[in-house]
Design a protein around this motif. Structure first.
Motif, short mmCIF file in Angstrom:
data_model
loop_
_atom_site.label_atom_id
_atom_site.label_comp_id
_atom_site.label_asym_id
_atom_site.label_seq_id
_atom_site.Cartn_x
_atom_site.Cartn_y
_atom_site.Cartn_z
N ILE A 11 -10.10 4.63 -8.36
CA ILE A 11 -11.51 5.00 -8.34
C ILE A 11 -12.05 4.77 -6.93
N PRO A 12 -12.81 5.71 -6.37
CA PRO A 12 -13.37 5.49 -5.04
C PRO A 12 -14.15 4.19 -4.96
N GLY A 13 -13.87 3.40 -3.93
CA GLY A 13 -14.51 2.10 -3.79
C GLY A 13 -15.75 2.14 -2.92
N ASP A 14 -16.40 0.97 -2.78
CA ASP A 14 -17.58 0.85 -1.93
C ASP A 14 -17.14 0.63 -0.48
N ILE A 15 -16.32 1.52 0.02
CA ILE A 15 -15.83 1.41 1.40
C ILE A 15 -16.41 2.58 2.17
N GLY B 15 0.81 -1.21 0.00
CA GLY B 15 0.00 0.00 0.00
C GLY B 15 0.85 1.26 0.00
N THR B 16 0.36 2.29 -0.68
CA THR B 16 1.11 3.55 -0.80
C THR B 16 0.33 4.75 -0.30
N ARG B 17 -0.92 4.55 0.13
CA ARG B 17 -1.76 5.68 0.53
C ARG B 17 -1.98 5.69 2.04
N ASP B 18 -2.07 6.89 2.59
CA ASP B 18 -2.42 7.06 4.00
C ASP B 18 -3.92 7.21 4.19
N ALA B 19 -4.62 7.52 3.10
CA ALA B 19 -6.07 7.65 3.14
C ALA B 19 -6.62 7.23 1.78
N ILE B 20 -7.82 6.68 1.78
CA ILE B 20 -8.45 6.23 0.53
C ILE B 20 -9.76 6.97 0.33
N SER B 21 -10.09 7.24 -0.94
CA SER B 21 -11.35 7.91 -1.25
C SER B 21 -12.51 6.93 -1.14
N SER B 22 -13.65 7.43 -0.73
CA SER B 22 -14.78 6.57 -0.41
C SER B 22 -15.99 6.85 -1.29
N GLY B 23 -16.60 5.78 -1.78
CA GLY B 23 -17.85 5.86 -2.52
C GLY B 23 -18.95 5.14 -1.77
N VAL B 24 -20.16 5.23 -2.29
CA VAL B 24 -21.29 4.62 -1.59
C VAL B 24 -22.32 4.14 -2.61
N VAL B 25 -23.15 3.19 -2.20
CA VAL B 25 -24.13 2.56 -3.09
C VAL B 25 -25.54 3.04 -2.75
N GLU C 267 -28.43 13.00 -1.29
CA GLU C 267 -28.24 14.27 -0.58
C GLU C 267 -27.50 14.05 0.74
N GLY C 268 -27.91 13.03 1.48
CA GLY C 268 -27.27 12.74 2.76
C GLY C 268 -25.83 12.29 2.59
N TYR C 269 -25.58 11.45 1.59
CA TYR C 269 -24.23 10.93 1.39
C TYR C 269 -23.27 12.02 0.91
N LEU C 270 -23.77 12.93 0.10
CA LEU C 270 -22.91 14.02 -0.35
C LEU C 270 -22.58 14.96 0.81
N GLU C 271 -23.52 15.14 1.71
CA GLU C 271 -23.24 15.92 2.92
C GLU C 271 -22.15 15.26 3.76
N ASP C 272 -22.13 13.91 3.72
CA ASP C 272 -21.11 13.16 4.46
C ASP C 272 -19.76 13.15 3.74
N GLY C 273 -19.72 13.62 2.50
CA GLY C 273 -18.46 13.74 1.79
C GLY C 273 -18.12 12.62 0.83
N TYR C 274 -19.02 11.68 0.61
CA TYR C 274 -18.72 10.58 -0.30
C TYR C 274 -18.41 11.11 -1.70
N GLN C 275 -17.42 10.51 -2.36
CA GLN C 275 -16.89 11.08 -3.60
C GLN C 275 -17.43 10.44 -4.87
N ARG C 276 -18.20 9.38 -4.72
CA ARG C 276 -18.74 8.71 -5.90
C ARG C 276 -20.01 7.96 -5.49
N ILE C 277 -21.02 8.03 -6.34
CA ILE C 277 -22.29 7.37 -6.07
C ILE C 277 -22.50 6.24 -7.08
N LYS C 278 -22.87 5.07 -6.56
CA LYS C 278 -23.24 3.95 -7.43
C LYS C 278 -24.73 3.70 -7.30
N VAL C 279 -25.40 3.57 -8.44
CA VAL C 279 -26.85 3.40 -8.46
C VAL C 279 -27.18 2.02 -9.03
#
Length: 368
Positions: free
Chosen positions: A312-316, A126-136, A150-162
């Motif tokens: 790419i931001p994962g489902d984490i 691993g090379t990162r200290d932080a990872i970008s987060s997405g949500v489903v 709306e709620g997830y974007l307020e929480d800062g999630y960087q990618r939405i999966k539908v």
């Protein structure tokens, strides 16, 4: 690796809200927590991520228990190993059942990293200290989807999966795009389409999606190559990729231009790292998929997503995405769209023993 015992904890927890796809609805999540303890008392944890029913793959919690109890653990009893990479070779004598294999193999990786006093992320490259987060987003109405986004974007999630299917795609995505024209968005079909739906899928090019995930059959590569030639939007394969060889073949015939990597789906970290390295060398983006996990699997995913190819931001998502209280401490948090990669030994999280006991269904212990 001087292993003393292996313990299997079957647990069950209700989700905070239903997870809905065209394949069904998940309200209660059952799973297996695997604890491996060495002769010095060091503990490693893994998680069997099969579901209670075979809607995602043929594996279930019950079949995973059967494989662990009757085949995989006996193999370790007969053939001691020195490094977790050896488990992958040892388990090759058993066909498929990757989620059972992965649960045990990841526990061995956590144990080994702790024994070496090193974080799992650093140990696997691993090379990162932080990872970008997405949500489903997995719901059945546009109103609910927009409220969740709306709620997830307020929480800062960087990618939405539908989640989509042939009866819920163009109108659904169009409504989201009207509200969020610049939202990084992808669609996940969970094999809901066939090649007869090419024109319907081509229409989704209108929405500038990051990708369409697994539009065709769960075990197909060939027809995805036919479809990818017709689409502007990249295809991402998920269920079709259950081994390194699947990934290699899919890339060679241009069946996909992105790969979703799940540790449980391909049988463990050893296989995952091979897939990552192959894709990274060829400029194929990868991202870490989710399985509605408890905290142990989520912790392994965080370590995995710290590798350089995960662009790419994962489902984490945060533990609070699914659970009122997770089984790890501290719980996973998303802050300004990122999850911090722990630098402590192993997965970097402890087990919340009180919570584990509260949600425990059964427990079995094996002496090695």
């Amino acid at each position: 690796m001087d292993i003393a015992t292996i313990e299997l904890f079957v647990i069950s927890m209700p989700l905070k809200s239903p997870f809905v796809t065209h394949l069904g609805e998940v309200r209660e999540r059952e799973g297996i927590i695997i604890k491996v303890t060495d002769k010095d008392g060091v503990e490693g944890f893994g998680e069997g991520v099969a579901f209670s029913t075979p809607w995602y793959t043929e594996e279930t919690v019950r079949t995973s228990l059967h494989m662990l109890e009757d085949f995989l653990i006996p193999l370790l009893q007969k053939h001691p190993i020195n490094h977790p990479e050896e488990a992958a070779g040892l388990f090759q004598s058993i066909r498929r059942n990757p989620m059972a294999k992965s649960g045990l193999e990841t526990a061995l990786w956590d144990l080994y990293a702790k024994g070496q006093g090193q974080s799992l992320a650093k140990m696997i490259g691993g090379t990162r200290d932080a990872i970008s987060s997405g949500v489903v987003i997995a719901t059945d109405t546009i109103t609910k989807a927009l409220k969740q986004i709306e709620g997830y974007l307020e929480d800062g999630y960087q990618r939405i999966k539908v989640k989509i299917n042939p009866s819920q795609d163009y109108e659904f995505l169009s409504a989201i795009r009207r509200h969020y024209p610049n939202l990084p968005m992808m669609a996940d079909a969970n094999s809901a389409y066939t090649l007869k739906d090419i024109e319907q899928l081509k229409a989704l090019d209108d929405f500038n999606l990051l990708m369409i995930e697994q539009p065709l059959a769960h075990d197909d590569i060939i027809e995805h190559a036919i479809l990818q030639e017709k689409l502007v939007t990249p295809i991402c394969l998920d269920e079709s990729i259950v081994s390194f060889e699947d990934a290699r073949k899919a890339i060679e015939i241009d069946a996909c231009r992105v790969i979703n990597i799940k540790i449980g789906r391909v049988g463990g970290l050893h296989e995952v790292i091979k897939i990552h390295d192959y894709c990274y060398e060829r400029g194929i983006p990868v991202w870490c998929g989710g399985m509605i996990e408890f905290g142990v699997s989520r912790a392994h995913n965080i370590a995995l997503a710290s590798l350089p190819g995960f662009t790419i931001p994962g489902d984490i998502s945060a533990s609070s995405r699914f659970w009122d209280e997770d089984i790890i401490t501290p719980e996973v948090k998303v802050e300004k769209g990122f999850v911090t990669v722990p630098d402590g030994p192993g997965i970097g999280y402890d087990i919340n023993e009180k919570r584990l006991q509260q949600v425990l269904l059964t427990k079995k212990t094996f002496t090695i």
